[in-house]
Design a protein around this motif. Structure first.
Motif, PDB file in Angstrom:
ATOM      1  N   GLU A  26      82.178  32.594  61.903  1.00  0.00           N
ATOM      2  CA  GLU A  26      81.555  32.641  60.455  1.00  0.00           C
ATOM      3  C   GLU A  26      81.976  31.595  59.753  1.00  0.00           C
ATOM      4  N   LEU A  27      82.744  30.368  60.530  1.00  0.00           N
ATOM      5  CA  LEU A  27      82.958  29.100  59.870  1.00  0.00           C
ATOM      6  C   LEU A  27      81.740  28.150  60.096  1.00  0.00           C
ATOM      7  N   SER A  28      80.742  28.700  60.884  1.00  0.00           N
ATOM      8  CA  SER A  28      79.591  27.711  61.258  1.00  0.00           C
ATOM      9  C   SER A  28      78.742  27.681  60.109  1.00  0.00           C
ATOM     10  N   PRO A  29      77.788  26.690  59.954  1.00  0.00           N
ATOM     11  CA  PRO A  29      76.854  26.173  58.760  1.00  0.00           C
ATOM     12  C   PRO A  29      75.621  27.192  59.292  1.00  0.00           C
ATOM     13  N   SER A  30      74.737  27.202  58.377  1.00  0.00           N
ATOM     14  CA  SER A  30      73.545  27.944  58.567  1.00  0.00           C
ATOM     15  C   SER A  30      72.593  27.059  59.506  1.00  0.00           C
TER      16      SER A  30
ATOM     17  N   SER B 240      71.143  24.108  58.284  1.00  0.00           N
ATOM     18  CA  SER B 240      72.232  22.908  57.883  1.00  0.00           C
ATOM     19  C   SER B 240      72.705  22.403  59.193  1.00  0.00           C
ATOM     20  N   LEU B 241      72.960  23.077  60.311  1.00  0.00           N
ATOM     21  CA  LEU B 241      73.488  22.451  61.568  1.00  0.00           C
ATOM     22  C   LEU B 241      72.487  21.723  62.111  1.00  0.00           C
TER      23      LEU B 241
ATOM     24  N   GLY C 210      70.474  32.539  58.712  1.00  0.00           N
ATOM     25  CA  GLY C 210      71.856  32.643  58.381  1.00  0.00           C
ATOM     26  C   GLY C 210      72.673  31.800  59.217  1.00  0.00           C
ATOM     27  N   LEU C 211      74.043  32.144  59.337  1.00  0.00           N
ATOM     28  CA  LEU C 211      74.850  31.380  59.959  1.00  0.00           C
ATOM     29  C   LEU C 211      74.848  31.105  61.335  1.00  0.00           C
ATOM     30  N   ALA C 212      74.671  29.749  61.668  1.00  0.00           N
ATOM     31  CA  ALA C 212      74.212  29.483  63.160  1.00  0.00           C
ATOM     32  C   ALA C 212      74.906  29.905  64.343  1.00  0.00           C
TER      33      ALA C 212
ATOM     34  N   GLU D  72      76.760  32.952  64.461  1.00  0.00           N
ATOM     35  CA  GLU D  72      76.334  34.452  64.497  1.00  0.00           C
ATOM     36  C   GLU D  72      75.020  34.798  65.048  1.00  0.00           C
TER      37      GLU D  72
ATOM     38  N   LEU E 112      78.283  23.859  67.175  1.00  0.00           N
ATOM     39  CA  LEU E 112      78.157  24.467  65.920  1.00  0.00           C
ATOM     40  C   LEU E 112      78.810  23.717  64.892  1.00  0.00           C
TER      41      LEU E 112
END
Length: 290
Positions: A91-95, A98-99, A141-143, A145, A232
């Motif tokens: 859950e701390l990864s960027p989208s 964005s990544l 979404g978050l990368a 996940e 990530l």
């Protein structure tokens, strides 16, 4: 978790081999998540030359050469490895978008840099239907996940069928067939992620032979295994995902080598002179010892 590991690779040649040179990547990797000890390597016949080195990606390599004729080759590696790999906070990864932008802004270009794991490589190239398949899973979404969802999707959509493919099977062929082994699934996942701007690299290693009590046995535990590291972002760095089993790479996974694809991490490669086909066998034991 601590493991006793035993790997044996053998080759039988129909005619004597002369002037052989090989690169071995069979020693367990030392990194923040695992610590090898008592590593022993036995090579039969004894090489005429033997040197240890590190390659560009940080893999431990044994470079060996034979000048006398021989009709067989045996490589035996035994080691103990302690593995403690914390569960990453995905859950701390960027989208995902964005990544992709963050990866391109990384300034370093050494073997661990995400920049070296964004483009095509010897065995991995973009495949349009695969790129679309991965894109629809990544979304915005978050990368972390989203990559986990992709890992599970590949596990569900592809059949683990030993013998259905070969070392030479392309990413396009494996994706179209939806069947194969861990090498195929890892190459498919890497190709799709890179085409969508997400850095991904190939990991070769070992997988725990016996699962914890009450859990199913993992596919790929009887041979060297392959999975995928995904970058990530600067906070999480490289995180392992196992598309063959639909899980994060955890304490059951022991890393040996990493690279852009299988050709950078294969256990044994090289050149030699002989005539006719060769036969090879590959044995792995991974035993929990505490």
């Amino acid at each position: 978790m601590r493991y006793a590991i035993r790997l044996k690779i053998t080759y039988d040649y129909p005619a004597a081999v002369t002037d052989a040179r090989h690169l071995l990547r069979v020693r367990p990797h030392a990194d923040a998540g695992q610590a090898p000890r008592n590593v022993r390597l036995a090579i039969t016949p004894r090489p005429d030359e033997h040197a240890r080195e590190r390659d560009f990606f940080g893999n431990d390599v044994d470079a060996i050469a034979f000048f006398a004729p021989h009709t067989e080759l045996a490589v035996l590696m035994e080691a103990e490895v302690a593995v403690e790999r914390p569960v990453p906070a995905l859950e701390l990864s960027p989208s995902a978008p964005s990544l992709a932008e963050e990866a391109l802004a990384v300034a370093t270009a050494d073997g661990t840099s995400p920049l070296n794991h964004l483009g095509a490589s010897r065995l991995i190239a973009p495949v349009a239907p695969l790129t679309a398949y991965v894109a629809e899973t990544l979304g915005d979404g978050l990368a972390g996940e989203a990559v986990m969802a992709l890992t599970r999707r590949i596990r569900d959509d592809f059949a683990y069928v030993p013998g259905a493919t070969s070392v030479g099977t392309s990413v396009a062929e494996a994706f179209a067939a939806r069947r194969g082994v861990c090498q195929d699934f890892s190459h498919v996942m890497i190709a799709g992620l890179r085409a969508n701007g997400i850095p991904a690299r190939y990991v070769s290693g070992f997988l725990r032979t016996e699962p914890p009590k009450g859990q199913p046995r993992l596919e790929g535990a009887d041979a060297m295994h392959a999975w995928v590291d995904v970058w990530l972002g600067g906070e999480l760095g490289w995180v392992g995902f196992d598309p063959t089993n639909g899980i994060l790479a955890g304490d059951d996974h022991i890393v040996v080598a990493v690279g852009r694809d299988y050709s950078d991490a294969l256990p044994i490669g090289g050149t030699f002179v002989t005539a006719g086909p060769q036969e090879t066998d590959h044995f792995v034991d991974v035993i929990p010892i505490g």
